[in-house]
Design a protein around this motif. Structure first.
Motif, PDB file in Angstrom:
ATOM      1  N   THR A 179     -10.229   3.954  -2.153  1.00  0.00           N
ATOM      2  CA  THR A 179      -9.405   3.764  -0.939  1.00  0.00           C
ATOM      3  C   THR A 179      -9.931   2.578  -0.140  1.00  0.00           C
ATOM      4  O   THR A 179      -9.170   1.694   0.266  1.00  0.00           O
ATOM      5  N   LEU A 180     -11.247   2.577   0.057  1.00  0.00           N
ATOM      6  CA  LEU A 180     -11.849   1.484   0.827  1.00  0.00           C
ATOM      7  C   LEU A 180     -11.652   0.136   0.122  1.00  0.00           C
ATOM      8  O   LEU A 180     -11.321  -0.867   0.745  1.00  0.00           O
ATOM      9  N   ARG A 181     -11.832   0.155  -1.195  1.00  0.00           N
ATOM     10  CA  ARG A 181     -11.689  -1.074  -1.972  1.00  0.00           C
ATOM     11  C   ARG A 181     -10.276  -1.634  -1.840  1.00  0.00           C
ATOM     12  O   ARG A 181     -10.076  -2.840  -1.654  1.00  0.00           O
ATOM     13  N   LEU A 182      -9.312  -0.743  -1.902  1.00  0.00           N
ATOM     14  CA  LEU A 182      -7.910  -1.180  -1.815  1.00  0.00           C
ATOM     15  C   LEU A 182      -7.600  -1.726  -0.420  1.00  0.00           C
ATOM     16  O   LEU A 182      -6.906  -2.738  -0.268  1.00  0.00           O
ATOM     17  N   LEU A 183      -8.128  -1.047   0.584  1.00  0.00           N
ATOM     18  CA  LEU A 183      -7.887  -1.503   1.961  1.00  0.00           C
ATOM     19  C   LEU A 183      -8.489  -2.891   2.170  1.00  0.00           C
ATOM     20  O   LEU A 183      -7.882  -3.754   2.816  1.00  0.00           O
ATOM     21  N   LEU A 184      -9.672  -3.081   1.617  1.00  0.00           N
ATOM     22  CA  LEU A 184     -10.319  -4.397   1.750  1.00  0.00           C
ATOM     23  C   LEU A 184      -9.516  -5.457   1.002  1.00  0.00           C
ATOM     24  O   LEU A 184      -9.343  -6.586   1.482  1.00  0.00           O
ATOM     25  N   ALA A 185      -9.021  -5.089  -0.174  1.00  0.00           N
ATOM     26  CA  ALA A 185      -8.226  -6.044  -0.963  1.00  0.00           C
ATOM     27  C   ALA A 185      -6.938  -6.409  -0.228  1.00  0.00           C
ATOM     28  O   ALA A 185      -6.491  -7.554  -0.263  1.00  0.00           O
ATOM     29  N   LEU A 231       0.828  -1.203   0.000  1.00  0.00           N
ATOM     30  CA  LEU A 231       0.000   0.000   0.000  1.00  0.00           C
ATOM     31  C   LEU A 231       0.860   1.250   0.000  1.00  0.00           C
ATOM     32  O   LEU A 231       1.907   1.301   0.641  1.00  0.00           O
ATOM     33  N   GLY A 232       0.401   2.252  -0.729  1.00  0.00           N
ATOM     34  CA  GLY A 232       1.059   3.548  -0.715  1.00  0.00           C
ATOM     35  C   GLY A 232       0.612   4.340   0.503  1.00  0.00           C
ATOM     36  O   GLY A 232      -0.046   3.803   1.401  1.00  0.00           O
ATOM     37  N   PRO A 233       0.946   5.634   0.565  1.00  0.00           N
ATOM     38  CA  PRO A 233       0.515   6.449   1.706  1.00  0.00           C
ATOM     39  C   PRO A 233      -1.009   6.564   1.746  1.00  0.00           C
ATOM     40  O   PRO A 233      -1.655   6.548   0.689  1.00  0.00           O
ATOM     41  N   TRP A 234      -1.575   6.699   2.922  1.00  0.00           N
ATOM     42  CA  TRP A 234      -3.029   6.654   3.072  1.00  0.00           C
ATOM     43  C   TRP A 234      -3.732   7.726   2.259  1.00  0.00           C
ATOM     44  O   TRP A 234      -4.838   7.520   1.749  1.00  0.00           O
ATOM     45  N   TYR A 235      -3.074   8.883   2.088  1.00  0.00           N
ATOM     46  CA  TYR A 235      -3.725   9.982   1.381  1.00  0.00           C
ATOM     47  C   TYR A 235      -3.695   9.800  -0.137  1.00  0.00           C
ATOM     48  O   TYR A 235      -4.228  10.621  -0.872  1.00  0.00           O
ATOM     49  N   LEU A 236      -3.021   8.726  -0.610  1.00  0.00           N
ATOM     50  CA  LEU A 236      -3.002   8.461  -2.054  1.00  0.00           C
ATOM     51  C   LEU A 236      -3.570   7.091  -2.409  1.00  0.00           C
ATOM     52  O   LEU A 236      -3.435   6.628  -3.531  1.00  0.00           O
ATOM     53  N   LEU A 237      -4.179   6.451  -1.412  1.00  0.00           N
ATOM     54  CA  LEU A 237      -4.699   5.102  -1.665  1.00  0.00           C
ATOM     55  C   LEU A 237      -5.769   5.089  -2.752  1.00  0.00           C
ATOM     56  O   LEU A 237      -5.848   4.173  -3.561  1.00  0.00           O
ATOM     57  N   LEU A 262      -5.980   7.053  -5.316  1.00  0.00           N
ATOM     58  CA  LEU A 262      -5.313   7.159  -6.615  1.00  0.00           C
ATOM     59  C   LEU A 262      -4.660   5.827  -6.978  1.00  0.00           C
ATOM     60  O   LEU A 262      -4.708   5.387  -8.134  1.00  0.00           O
ATOM     61  N   GLN A 263      -4.057   5.179  -5.967  1.00  0.00           N
ATOM     62  CA  GLN A 263      -3.437   3.867  -6.202  1.00  0.00           C
ATOM     63  C   GLN A 263      -4.486   2.878  -6.709  1.00  0.00           C
ATOM     64  O   GLN A 263      -4.251   2.119  -7.651  1.00  0.00           O
ATOM     65  N   GLY A 264      -5.663   2.927  -6.060  1.00  0.00           N
ATOM     66  CA  GLY A 264      -6.744   2.034  -6.473  1.00  0.00           C
ATOM     67  C   GLY A 264      -7.194   2.308  -7.898  1.00  0.00           C
ATOM     68  O   GLY A 264      -7.448   1.394  -8.682  1.00  0.00           O
ATOM     69  N   MET A 265      -7.276   3.616  -8.249  1.00  0.00           N
ATOM     70  CA  MET A 265      -7.684   3.969  -9.624  1.00  0.00           C
ATOM     71  C   MET A 265      -6.630   3.508 -10.627  1.00  0.00           C
ATOM     72  O   MET A 265      -6.958   3.049 -11.725  1.00  0.00           O
ATOM     73  N   LEU A 266      -5.360   3.626 -10.255  1.00  0.00           N
ATOM     74  CA  LEU A 266      -4.286   3.278 -11.195  1.00  0.00           C
ATOM     75  C   LEU A 266      -4.204   1.782 -11.482  1.00  0.00           C
ATOM     76  O   LEU A 266      -3.531   1.380 -12.425  1.00  0.00           O
ATOM     77  N   LEU A 267      -4.882   1.000 -10.655  1.00  0.00           N
ATOM     78  CA  LEU A 267      -4.931  -0.434 -10.961  1.00  0.00           C
ATOM     79  C   LEU A 267      -5.741  -0.687 -12.229  1.00  0.00           C
ATOM     80  O   LEU A 267      -5.614  -1.724 -12.863  1.00  0.00           O
TER      81      LEU A 267
END
Lengths: 571, 273
Positions: B265-271, B205-211, B213-218
């Protein structure tokens, strides 16, 4: 007033935070190790806590030289135990992470890469022979590995048989997965390279790790199936019902895992103090990167490589030998070889670095202790140049005995439980094996796939009942040609071959066969003559066909007229 | 506005704690130095937590203050240039914080650095140069990242905040409250480092404030890493110049953007769990 209240609230919150931090600070200070925090020229904070001498494997893998994380992974930079141990490999050498442990750059990447494709990791010979025995494949060949079998969800009866009875003996078998074969040493590289904890020894958190592989580590797996490690030691397994009845001169013994056994004559190499690795090359054991189907394809060493006569191209000089692993091995031992020194080679060209020429002949150095043993060369005498014996493997005559089990009954019982190596747990149903007893006797002879005649024993000669597992009821009488590792200085008698029953039935290798009718007739024809012409130097053996012709013409003084003798139709 | 002043105070605490941390950090051995700070330096973990939490507080405060301004429709109180520069404070704060995340040097930071380089490379013409300038060359140490974290972006954040707040430094009361709040949080919220080596098969996981964006970039190409934030900034900036439905539409777009960001963000955290 409002401002003061906010300030007091923030002060109280900060105080609470500081108190919580104080607790964590005390915890941090108390858990801090007092040892050094560097090893091998890099930060290695594992050794701040792991300071006990018995936690040091010593040797080339000494804690001070490589630290802990090189093998155990984890986080060597952390001071905190939980962080330091996160991602640790509790079983260094395990093939699942070997590329990052033993096989990491700068350590043993070449060897680690080869081991994964070796037969000790894949056990593909066991898989294909078992499938063949169960009638699932027409020929005992294929490269499917034991891990392929264990990974399957739906299993055939044969795969279930493998998963329960055979899957403990391969380098992927992890510690804790009923690890009696690997003695709890760990899997992968550790199965062989970690010193075994002997019964009764003082528990030691970290055993030595080195290249000096002692025979007890081979025994775990190779005391089963062909049982060559037992034979080499002069032991053969017996049924519990046979315990205590070892026959004349046979002393009862108990194997490392409690199985009853009897003593027999040990291999002459064992009696001379040679360990398994003194003969077997690194390519025999760790493979050479190719995926062989059966052991005899992977094994490079031959009797002739040491004892001659050397095959063409089987000897060169160190200047012409090309094997980076051997070079690295010699370097690690602080040894060198002059480029002009002669060196013998295995079948695929791997140098036998511990066999060296001296003024008095070839000597073998024990890899462990470096003790030199004179290595006798095969004499060019009548025994070894006997006409008609050109196709005999050395072991055909020099294998003194072999463990045999003529009648094995294998059946599946749905009731009860048995360890399942795929599940690493007890699972419902069990395969039950029973026999009428084992014996140690002179092996029969059969023709190997390469055309040479070699010892053969019943290999999966069994009554198989897999009906309860959804399989078939089969009667198998397979023979297996192999070297039992019971080499005797003295060859077996001529009569033991020429007047004894032969292996019959199909072999466990493609191309392996029992002697055909013509071969059997030729072998049998010799038998009657042996009572008078026992020595190989006897002139009748110089050209046995001419001798028979002379007899037929009546130009012989031979008086034997029994069945099969010179006067019979066999000749 | 108390929130704005407190945010400036948090920036001051972040800067001061960052100055205190600087001697302990090594560009050549970032993770090793931070592990030593956390594990072997008395109160080191606390100092690092104060720095991290005050910085996060600064970002959170900036965002909250932005929402407050937009909700009160008070952006017109600022001259257009100041408003646009105030909006620019948001990416500057994110970049400053991202620099701090990358300076950890752990597996998560290394992965984030690789992603940041890839995103930078998609910027037309400037891409590669921009990446090298802000992130340093591949295989090099983290000196460039540290320089922009402690220097460029922090200085910019300070200047933009000062211009927005019309004060060169935060008032003493806000600074003290920010410091006390940071101490309180640092005592109870551990600021952990990531794993030294990426665990097999684990999602880093990246920093919490960019999660988000990380999720979108997937699911999106790397260029979305700068195009999507740019679209949000342009929308926010344009609100100063529009009224009525147009302004509402821009705000709706920003709200949708934020909602999508939160959802990813939530989706990535769950994943990751």
């Amino acid at each position: 007033m409002y401002r003061a209240r906010v300030l007091v609230a923030f002060l109280l919150l900060a105080l609470a935070g500081l108190l919580a931090a104080l607790g964590r600070e005390r915890q941090r200070a108390a858990s801090l190790g007092r040892g050094p925090d560097r090893a091998g020229g890099k930060a290695e904070r594992c050794v701040t806590c792991h300071v006990r001498p018995e936690e040091d494997p010593g040797g080339a893998h000494a804690r001070a030289a490589v630290g802990c994380s090189s093998c155990h992974l984890g986080n060597p930079l952390a001071f905190d135990k939980a962080r330091a141990h996160a991602g640790m490999e509790p079983e260094p050498g395990a093939l699942r992470t070997v590329a990052r442990t033993c096989g990491r750059a700068g350590c043993h990447p070449r060897e680690a890469g080869r081991v994964a494709s070796s037969l000790m990791a894949r056990a593909s010979g066991i898989v294909s022979v078992d499938r063949f025995a169960f009638g699932e494949i027409p020929e005992p060949r294929g490269t499917a590995s034991i891990t392929d079998v264990l990974a399957k969800g739906e299993r055939t009866p044969e795969e279930d048989h493998l998963a329960r009875l055979c899957a403990g003996c391969h380098l992927h078998a992890l510690r804790g997965n009923r690890d009696d074969a690997i003695h709890g040493n760990g899997s992968g590289c550790s199965a062989c390279h970690v010193a075994r904890k002997l019964p009764g020894a003082v528990p030691r958190p970290h055993p030595p790790v080195d290249a000096r592989v002692t025979d007890d580590r081979c025994l775990g797996c190779h005391s089963r199936s062909g049982r060559i490690a037992l034979t080499y030691e002069g032991l053969y397994e017996v049924e519990r019902s046979q315990a205590g009845a070892c026959g004349a001169g046979g002393e009862a013994a108990t194997l490392h895992d409690g199985r009853p056994a009897c003593r027999a004559e040990a291999d002459v190499h064992r009696l001379a103090g040679l360990a398994c690795v003194d003969c077997h090359l690194h390519t025999d054991l760790m493979g050479d990167g190719r995926a062989y189907e059966h052991a005899e394809e992977q094994v490079e060493i031959t009797c002739e490589a040491c004892h001659g006569p050397v095959r063409e191209g089987g000897e060169t000089t160190w200047g012409g030998a090309r094997d980076p692993v051997t070079t690295a091995l010699l370097h690690s031992r602080g040894e060198t070889r002059p480029p002009a020194e002669r060196v013998r080679l295995g079948r695929r060209g791997t140098p036998l670095w511990n066999l060296r020429p001296t003024a008095t002949g070839w000597v073998t150095f024990r890899k462990g202790q470096g003790v030199a043993l004179a290595t006798k060369q095969t004499p060019a005498d009548a025994n070894h140049l006997l006409r008609g014996h050109e196709r005999l493997a050395c072991s055909a005559c020099h294998a003194a005995w072999a463990p045999t089990c003529d009648s094995c009954h294998t059946r599946f019982e749905p009731a009860g439980t048995q360890w399942d190596f795929a599940k690493a747990a007890e699972a419902k149903g069990r395969w039950v094996e029973s026999s009428d007893g084992y014996a140690a006797r002179e092996p029969a002879l059969a023709v190997r796939a390469d055309g040479r005649i070699a010892p053969a024993v019943p290999g999966m000669a069994m009554e198989l009942d897999a009906t309860a597992a959804g399989g078939a009821r089969l009667s198998r009488n397979l023979w297996s040609s192999y070297d039992p590792h019971s080499t005797g200085k003295k060859a077996r008698t001529c009569a033991s071959c020429h007047a004894a029953p032969r292996a019959t039935g199909p072999g466990t290798r493609v191309g392996q066969r029992s002697l055909d009718a013509k071969e059997l007739a030729r072998v049998a024809a010799v038998g009657p003559c042996l009572s008078c012409h026992a020595k190989a130097s006897d002139r009748v053996w110089r050209d046995f066909a001419a001798s028979r012709e002379r007899l037929a013409r009546g130009g012989s003084t031979c008086t034997f007229r029994g069945r099969g003798g010179p006067g019979s139709s066999v000749l | 506005m108390i929130l704005g002043r407190l945010t400036f105070g948090l920036l001051a605490v972040a800067v001061l704690s960052g100055l205190a941390l600087a001697p302990f950090w090594s560009a050549a051995r970032p993770l090793e130095s931070l592990e030593a700070l956390n594990g072997a330096t008395p109160w080191g973990f606390f100092l690092r937590a104060v720095h991290a939490l005050s910085s996060w507080g600064f970002l959170a405060g900036t965002l909250a203050h932005l929402v407050e301004v937009l909700a009160r429709r008070s952006e017109r109180k600022l001259p257009p240039g100041v408003w646009w520069r105030s909006v620019l404070l948001l990416p500057v704060a994110v970049l400053a914080l991202l620099g701090g995340f990358l300076m950890r040097g752990d597996a998560e930071a290394q992965a984030a650095l690789a992603v940041a380089r890839e995103i930078a490379a998609t910027v037309p013409i400037l891409g590669r140069g921009l990446g090298a300038l802000l992130l340093g060359g591949p295989g090099g140490d983290l000196a460039a990242v540290a320089l922009h974290h402690a220097g460029t972006f922090t200085l910019l954040a300070w200047l933009l905040t000062a211009e927005h707040g019309r004060a060169l430094a935060p008032d003493l009361r806000s600074t003290v409250l920010a410091a006390l709040g940071s101490f309180a949080a640092a005592g109870v919220v551990p600021v952990a480092l990531g794993p030294a080596v990426a665990p097999d098969g684990a999602l880093l996981l990246g920093p919490w404030y960019l999660l988000g964006l990380q999720g979108m970039l997937l699911h999106l190409p790397a260029a979305a890493g700068w195009l999507l934030p740019l679209s949000l900034l342009l929308a926010l900036g344009a609100t100063r110049h529009l009224e009525g439905r147009a302004r509402s539409a821009l705000l709706a777009f920003a709200a949708a953007w934020a909602a999508a960001f939160l959802a990813f963000t939530l989706r990535l955290l769950l994943a990751a769990r």
